[in-house]
Design a protein around this motif. Structure first.
Motif, mmCIF file in Angstrom:
data_model
loop_
_atom_site.group_PDB
_atom_site.id
_atom_site.type_symbol
_atom_site.label_atom_id
_atom_site.label_comp_id
_atom_site.label_asym_id
_atom_site.label_seq_id
_atom_site.Cartn_x
_atom_site.Cartn_y
_atom_site.Cartn_z
ATOM 1 N N GLY B 67 7.536 -0.006 -4.363
ATOM 2 C CA GLY B 67 7.575 0.001 -2.908
ATOM 3 C C GLY B 67 7.994 1.324 -2.319
ATOM 4 N N GLU B 68 8.120 2.333 -3.158
ATOM 5 C CA GLU B 68 8.532 3.637 -2.647
ATOM 6 C C GLU B 68 7.299 4.439 -2.207
ATOM 7 N N VAL B 69 7.536 5.385 -1.337
ATOM 8 C CA VAL B 69 6.457 6.302 -0.956
ATOM 9 C C VAL B 69 6.920 7.728 -1.238
ATOM 10 N N PHE B 92 4.509 2.286 3.590
ATOM 11 C CA PHE B 92 4.119 1.641 2.339
ATOM 12 C C PHE B 92 3.160 0.470 2.588
ATOM 13 N N CYS B 96 -0.131 0.399 0.414
ATOM 14 C CA CYS B 96 -0.192 -0.479 -0.744
ATOM 15 C C CYS B 96 -0.224 -1.946 -0.341
ATOM 16 N N VAL B 108 3.482 2.613 -6.083
ATOM 17 C CA VAL B 108 4.089 3.714 -5.335
ATOM 18 C C VAL B 108 3.037 4.294 -4.401
ATOM 19 N N GLY B 109 3.413 4.413 -3.152
ATOM 20 C CA GLY B 109 2.521 5.062 -2.201
ATOM 21 C C GLY B 109 2.672 6.571 -2.311
ATOM 22 N N CYS B 134 -2.387 4.479 -2.954
ATOM 23 C CA CYS B 134 -1.436 3.684 -3.706
ATOM 24 C C CYS B 134 -1.745 3.855 -5.183
#
Lengths: 283, 294, 378
Positions: B67-69, B92, B96, B108-109, B134
Motif C-alpha cells: 500500500g505504499e507509494v 495509492f 493500485c 507498491v504504487g 502499480c
C-alpha cells in the motif's frame, strides 16, 4: 634552577623534544584536520542528502594532499629549536628498531610489535618525542619496504597519536605503570586498526553491498552502523590479535624496555645542556 | 664530477615549485565541482500521508510495505530534502485500486517523473513527463526492486556506485552531475501541477511520441512564473489547473519502459581497439622485462 | 637536451613521482576497465623499461597488492552481494543474519552485473596501487629524501639514520641469537624473542648516544642566522596559515555553512604555512653532494604524466558516461578516446633517462647515489 633540577633525580620525565606553543598549535590543528580526514564519512554528510556527489568524491583527494603538507609543517615546527643531536640520534635508532620490527611482522597474524617500542618510548621521552617517533617509524619502514603510498600520511598520523598519548598517561610507577601501558597498548591497537581501516573503507567498499559500505549522503548513524558491520566482518579478528599481542609484549618486556630507555634518557641528559647556564657560572 | 655542488638551491626551489603547482592544479580540479551548487539526478521519494517525503535512505535499504507509494523525480535539485518531488500526487487507491492483493507479494504504487525539458542534460529531452502505476514485488523487496519492476534502470559504478543514474535510458550517460544553476529561477520553479485524475491511471496516458520536439509543454509550463518560495517550502503539489491536456510528448507507460532497455547494438569498435591496445602495451612490458632479465 | 645527457643521467626522482601520481589520479577518475587496464599496462611498460636499480622488487609487491584488492572485492561481492537481481551466475545458500546486522545477508544469487561492478571497482583500486608502485620502482623514495627542504633537515637526518641503522640491527640480532644458541639457550619462541630483542635494543641505545656525541663534536645543529624580524614574520605566517586551516576545518564540518568558503581557505592556509616553513625558515647554507638536477627532460616527464589526466577530464566533457560504463544493464564499455590518447602520450618517458643497466653496473651505481647521506649514521 637548572642545576638543582639536574642534581636531583626528581625530573622523572625528560623531554627529548620540547613542545612549545607553536608546535602545540600546529599539532592541534593537524590533529583536528586528521580527525576530519579519517572521519569524513561520518562528519561530512551535510544537509544535501542523497547526492553529495562532488563533495564526497573529492574529499579524499583534498585530504590526501593537505594532510601530508600539514604533517610536514608540524614536523618542521617540532624540529625548529626543539630537536638536538641527541634527540635526532635517538629518534633515528628507535625508528630503525621500530621499522625492523614492522618488517618482521608483516604476516597473517596481524600482531605488529611496532607499538611495543613506541609506547615505552613515548612514555619515557615525552609526548613530542612519541609523536615524531611514531611518524618516523612508519615512514622509515615504508622506505625500507618500498611501500610509499597515499595511505602513508594517515598511518603516520595514527601512529603518531599512539605515541603522543603514550606520553600523556598519568604518572604511575612499578607494576601499575606496566599494566597501564599494556592496557593502553591494547586499546591503542584496536583504535589504530579501526582508524586506519576507516581511511580506505569508502574506496574499498564503494559499490559493494550497501549494508557494509559507505553510502553517499546517508546520516552519520547509518554510516557508523555500516562501518561497524564492515569492521566486524573484515578486520576485528586481526585487530584483536594485535591488541592482545601488544598487551602481552608490554607485560612481558615492558619493564626492561622502560628501564633501558630511562637509562638512555638519563645519560643523554635531555633537560640540561641547552641553556649553557652551568658554563657561565663556572666561567 | 664537476657538477658536485651545482645548483643545490635552485633545484630545491624547483622541486618546491613543482609540488606547489601540482597542489594548485589538483585542488583547482577538485574545487571546480564545489563551485556548483546543484545536482541533476533522480531523487527518491516515499509517500507519507499522501505527501511526498524525500527518502532519507537509499532505494536499496528502503523496504516498502503493502500500500505504499514511491516516487522518482529527475530534476536539478538545489537542496536535497527540500527539492522537487514528483508532480503527481501519491494516490495509492488510484494506482493500485484495481490490482488485487496477492499472498507473499506487496503492491507498491510508483510514480516516475521525467522532469522538465529545462532540467534535461544538453542534447537530451525527457522521454515523457511522468508515468505512474502499480507493481508487485516479493515480500522483503526493496525500493530498488520496486523501481526495477517498473522500469529499465541504469546503475552507476565506481564513485557513483549503486546510484540510480538513469531510468529508461534517461539521462543517457551522466550520473548525478553537478550543474551550476543560473540565477533565473527557471529550474527551481515547480511546474504547475497537473490534475492527478487525468494522469495517474496505470497505462492509460495519452500517446504521441515526439521526442524531436525540443519545446515540450512541460518545459514551457516550467518557465511560467511560479513562486520559487513554493518550490523550497512545499514539495506537495497542489491540485490546480491541468495544462497536461495539451501535451504532445507522450509519457511512456510502465510496460513500454520495461521493454525500452533493448537498444540497438552496434559493433563495439572502441572496446576492441582498447583491448588491442591493452594487449599490445602489456606484451611490450613483459617483453622488455624479459629482455632485461636475459 | 643532448643525447649524452639523456643516457648518462638518472632523472630527478620528483619527476617520476609526479608522473606516477598523475597516472594514479587518472585512475581515480574512471571505472572504465579499458582505461584502467591501459593505465596499468603503461605503468608496467615504463617500469620494465626504466626502473631504477634500487627498489626493483616493490613494483611486484604493489601488483600483488592490487590483485589482492581485486580478489577481495570479488569475494565480498559473492558473500555479501550488492546486486542480487540480474543475470544469475550461481545461487549460493543464503544465511539470514540477526536484525542488528542492518539487513545484511550472506549468500544468495551471484549475478553477472554484481561481479562486473565489483571487478570495475577493484580494477580502479588496483590501477591506483600499480601506479603508486611504479613510482616506488621508478625512483626510490630514498632519493626523494635528499630533496627535503631545510626546515625538515632534522627529521630528514633522523630518517637517514634509521635507514642506515636498520641493516645493522639485523646483523646485531643475528649476532645475539648466535650467542644465545652457543650458550645453549633456545632460539625460538616468544621468550627467546624477548631475550634477543632486549640486548639489541640496549646496544642500539648505546650507539645512539655515541652517535649524538659524534654529531655534536662535528658541529651538527648549527642554527641559521635569520634576523629576529624575519623569524617573527615566519612565525606569524605559520600561525596565520594554521588558523586558516582550523577555520576551514570547522567550515567543512559545519553543515550549514557553504563549503565554498571552506575549501579555498583550507588550501590557502596550508599553502601559507608550508611556504613560510619551507622558504622563510632558517637560511643555513648546506652543500649537497651530486644534487639531482631538474631540467627540460623532467618537465617533459611531468607533462607526459599529466596528459592522461587531461584526457580523462576531456573525455568527461566530450563523452559523458564513457568514464563510468554501466554494468546494470550489461553493456560493452565505450572507449574514451581522449583518455587513451593521453595514456599513449604518457608512454613517451619510457625512453627517457638512464638506459637499462646490467646488474653489475647497477650495483656499482647504488652506493654513490643512495648510501652517501647515510654517512651521518656511521
Amino acid at each position: 634552577m637548572t642545576t638543582t633540577a639536574l642534581a636531583t633525580p626528581a625530573v622523572r620525565r625528560p623531554v627529548a623534544i620540547a613542545v612549545r606553543w607553536r608546535s602545540t598549535f600546529a599539532l592541534t590543528v593537524a590533529s583536528l584536520f586528521g580527525l576530519l580526514a579519517f572521519g569524513w564519512p561520518f562528519l561530512l554528510h551535510g544537509t544535501s542528502a542523497n547526492v553529495d556527489a562532488a563533495h564526497t568524491t573529492d574529499a579524499p583527494w583534498i585530504f590526501a594532499i593537505v594532510l601530508p603538507l600539514l604533517l610536514l609543517v608540524v614536523l618542521a615546527e617540532l624540529a625548529d629549536g626543539g630537536m638536538d643531536a641527541k634527540a635526532i640520534a635517538l629518534l633515528g635508532v628507535l625508528a630503525a628498531c621500530g621499522a625492523a620490527l614492522r618488517t618482521v611482522s608483516i604476516d597473517a597474524t596481524g600482531v605488529s610489535p611496532v607499538f611495543f617500542l613506541l609506547l615505552p618510548a613515548g612514555r619515557v621521552l615525552g609526548r613530542g618525542f612519541g609523536f615524531v617517533l611514531g611518524m618516523l617509524t612508519l615512514f622509515g619502514s615504508a622506505l625500507l619496504t618500498g611501500g610509499v603510498g597515499p595511505w602513508l600520511p594517515f598511518q603516520m598520523l595514527a601512529t603518531g597519536w599512539v605515541g603522543l598519548f603514550a606520553g600523556c598517561l598519568p604518572p604511575l610507577r612499578g607494576r601499575a605503570e606496566v599494566a597501564m601501558l599494556a592496557a593502553y597498548g591494547a586499546v591503542a591497537g584496536l583504535a589504530y586498526g579501526a582508524l586506519t581501516n576507516l581511511w580506505f573503507w569508502p574506496f574499498e567498499t564503494s559499490g559493494l553491498s550497501p549494508q557494509i559500505s559507505y553510502v553517499r549522503g546517508a546520516s552519520w548513524l547509518v554510516e557508523l552502523h555500516h562501518y561497524a558491520s564492515f569492521y566486524v566482518a573484515t578486520s576485528v579478528g586481526w585487530d584483536l590479535s594485535r591488541a592482545i599481542g601488544n598487551a602481552v609484549l608490554v607485560l612481558l618486556a615492558g619493564r626492561t624496555v622502560l628501564l633501558a630507555l630511562r637509562r638512555a634518557a638519563r645519560r643523554a641528559a635531555f633537560n640540561s645542556p641547552v641553556t649553557f647556564v652551568p658554563a657561565k657560572r663556572v666561567g | 664530477m664537476t657538477t658536485a655542488r651545482r645548483r643545490a638551491g635552485p633545484t630545491q626551489a624547483r622541486v618546491a615549485a613543482v609540488t606547489l603547482a601540482t597542489l594548485v592544479i589538483m585542488v583547482a580540479l577538485a574545487g571546480r565541482a564545489h563551485a556548483a551548487t546543484a545536482y541533476r539526478y533522480w531523487a527518491y521519494y516515499v509517500a507519507q500521508a499522501n505527501t511526498w517525503q524525500f527518502s532519507q535512505r537509499g532505494p536499496a535499504t528502503e523496504y516498502p510495505v503493502d500500500g505504499e507509494v514511491q516516487g522518482w523525480r529527475f530534476a536539478i535539485q538545489t537542496e536535497a530534502g527540500k527539492g522537487l518531488a514528483p508532480r503527481a500526487l501519491p494516490d495509492f487507491a488510484k494506482m493500485c485500486g484495481s490490482t488485487p492483493a496477492t499472498a507473499g507479494q506487496l503492491r507498491v504504487g510508483i510514480v516516475i517523473d521525467f522532469g522538465v525539458g529545462a532540467d534535461a542534460p544538453t542534447g537530451e529531452h525527457p522521454p515523457g513527463t511522468e508515468v505512474s502505476g502499480c507493481v508487485h514485488v516479493a515480500e522483503g523487496g526493496s525500493g530498488a526492486d520496486v523501481l526495477r519492476a517498473a522500469a529499465a534502470v541504469r546503475i552507476g559504478t565506481g564513485a557513483d556506485g549503486g546510484l540510480v543514474c538513469g531510468i529508461d535510458g534517461y539521462p543517457a550517460n551522466e550520473c548525478a552531475t553537478a550543474v551550476t544553476t543560473k540565477p533565473t529561477p527557471t529550474s527551481n520553479a515547480i511546474p504547475t501541477p497537473k490534475a492527478t485524475p487525468t494522469t495517474t491511471p496505470l497505462l492509460t496516458s495519452p500517446a504521441k511520441a515526439t521526442a524531436s520536439t525540443p519545446n515540450t509543454p512541460a518545459a514551457a509550463s516550467s518557465s511560467a512564473p511560479a513562486p520559487p518560495v513554493a518550490a523550497a517550502s512545499s514539495p506537495v503539489p497542489t491540485s490546480a489547473s491541468a495544462p497536461s491536456i495539451a501535451r504532445t510528448s507522450r509519457p511512456p507507460t510502465l510496460a513500454s519502459l520495461r521493454t525500452a532497455a533493448n537498444r540497438t547494438d552496434h559493433f563495439p569498435v572502441g572496446a576492441v581497439v582498447g583491448a588491442a591496445l591493452v594487449v599490445a602495451v602489456g606484451a611490450g612490458a613483459s617483453w622488455r622485462a624479459r629482455a632485461r632479465r636475459r | 637536451m643532448s643525447s649524452r645527457e639523456r643516457t648518462n643521467r638518472q632523472l630527478h626522482p620528483g619527476a617520476w613521482w609526479a608522473w606516477s601520481l598523475a597516472l594514479g589520479a587518472t585512475a581515480t577518475r574512471t571505472t572504465n576497465p579499458l582505461v584502467l587496464l591501459l593505465l596499468m599496462a603503461a605503468a608496467g611498460f615504463t617500469v620494465s623499461a626504466r626502473r631504477s636499480p634500487v627498489g626493483t622488487r616493490s613494483f611486484g609487491f604493489f601488483v600483488r597488492l592490487g590483485l589482492f584488492v581485486l580478489a577481495f572485492r570479488l569475494v565480498f561481492e559473492t558473500v555479501f552481494g550488492a546486486e542480487r537481481s540480474g543475470n544469475v551466475l550461481v545461487h549460493l545458500p543464503e544465511v539470514p543474519l540477526p536484525t542488528w546486522a542492518g539487513g545484511l545477508h550472506l549468500g544468495g544469487a551471484v549475478t553477472a552485473q554484481g561481479m562486473l561492478a565489483a571487478t570495475y571497482g577493484g580494477l580502479q583500486l588496483a590501477a591506483l596501487l600499480v601506479c603508486v608502485g611504479s613510482a616506488n620502482a621508478l625512483a626510490s623514495p630514498r632519493r626523494l629524501l635528499r630533496a627535503v627542504p631545510g626546515a625538515l633537515y632534522e627529521a630528514g637526518v633522523a630518517v637517514t639514520v634509521a635507514m642506515s641503522f636498520a641493516p645493522q640491527l639485523v646483523t646485531a640480532a643475528v649476532r645475539v641469537r648466535r650467542a644465545r644458541r652457543l650458550r645453549g639457550r633456545s632460539a625460538t619462541g616468544v621468550r627467546s624473542w624477548v631475550g634477543i630483542a632486549l640486548p639489541v635494543l640496549e646496544d642500539a641505545l648505546e650507539r645512539s648516544i655515541e652517535l649524538a656525541a659524534a654529531m655534536d663534536a662535528r658541529g651538527f645543529g648549527r642554527r641559521g642566522t635569520a634576523s629576529p624580524g624575519r623569524r617573527r614574520l615566519v612565525a606569524g605566517s605559520v600561525v596565520t596559515g594554521l588558523v586558516a586551516v582550523a577555520v576551514a576545518t570547522y567550515e567543512l564540518l559545519d553543515a550549514t555553512s557553504p563549503t565554498i568558503v571552506g575549501l579555498p581557505l583550507l588550501v590557502s592556509g596550508t599553502a601559507i604555512a608550508c611556504a613560510a616553513v619551507f622558504f622563510g625558515g632558517r637560511d643555513v647554507a648546506r652543500t649537497k653532494y651530486r644534487p639531482d638536477q631538474w631540467q627540460a627532460v623532467e618537465w617533459l616527464v611531468v607533462v607526459a604524466g599529466l596528459a592522461p589526466l587531461a584526457g580523462v577530464m576531456l573525455a568527461g566533457r566530450l563523452q559523458p558516461g564513457s568514464l563510468h560504463p554501466t554494468t546494470y544493464p550489461l553493456a560493452v564499455p565505450a572507449l574514451p578516446w581522449p583518455a587513451v590518447l593521453g595514456i599513449v602520450l604518457a608512454l613517451i618517458p619510457a625512453w627517457f633517462g638512464t638506459p637499462q643497466l646490467p646488474a653489475a653496473q647497477a650495483i656499482a651505481v647504488r652506493p654513490a647515489r643512495v648510501a652517501e647521506p647515510a654517512k651521518v649514521g656511521r
